[in-house]
Scaffold this motif. Structure first.
Motif, short mmCIF file in Angstrom:
data_model
loop_
_atom_site.label_atom_id
_atom_site.label_comp_id
_atom_site.label_asym_id
_atom_site.label_seq_id
_atom_site.Cartn_x
_atom_site.Cartn_y
_atom_site.Cartn_z
N ARG A 1 0.84 -1.21 0.00
CA ARG A 1 0.00 0.00 0.00
C ARG A 1 0.87 1.26 0.00
N GLU A 2 1.94 1.25 0.78
CA GLU A 2 2.83 2.42 0.84
C GLU A 2 3.56 2.62 -0.49
N ARG B 1 2.50 1.63 -3.45
CA ARG B 1 1.48 2.11 -4.41
C ARG B 1 1.24 3.61 -4.24
N ARG B 2 1.14 4.04 -2.97
CA ARG B 2 0.89 5.45 -2.69
C ARG B 2 2.03 6.32 -3.24
N HIS C 1 1.99 6.34 -7.05
CA HIS C 1 0.87 7.15 -7.53
C HIS C 1 1.20 8.64 -7.40
N GLU C 2 1.76 9.03 -6.26
CA GLU C 2 2.13 10.43 -6.06
C GLU C 2 3.17 10.89 -7.08
#
Length: 106
Positions: free
Chosen positions: A52-53, A55-56, A59-60
């Motif tokens: 999740r981290e 991916r974040r 994405h950013e």
């Protein structure tokens, strides 16, 4: 390279997530790199949390994760955490996995 920045950010030795070792690897395919990791203690930092981290952060930076890959073995509990998260299961326990329950009851 973005993968190098992400690997540095998530690995414990750089102040990132506990029990995570990570490095960036440039792949043969053009414009692809990977963040390769060892989760030293999946109960401290599980697969869901670290992916999740990543991916974040991707994405950013304007990109996305193409896919995840498992090399070798993983504890059943770590994989069940991923399944429970993906399905949104509440209060799921490994005891609800049929094979694990049968093995326990033998």
């Amino acid at each position: 390279m973005l993968a190098k920045k992400i690997a540095h950010a998530v690995r414990e030795s750089s102040g990132g997530l506990p029990a995570v070792q990570a490095m960036a690897v440039l792949l043969d395919e053009p414009r692809l790199a990977q963040v390769s990791m060892n989760l030293v203690d999946w109960q401290r930092t599980g697969i869901v949390e670290v992916v999740r981290e990543i991916r974040r952060m991707a994405h950013e930076a304007g990109t996305e994760i193409d896919h995840c890959e498992l090399i070798g073995l993983a504890p059943a509990g770590a994989l069940l955490d991923v399944a429970a998260d993906a399905l949104g299961l509440r209060d799921f326990t490994p005891d609800q996995a049929l094979e694990l329950r049968l093995a326990r009851d033998r």
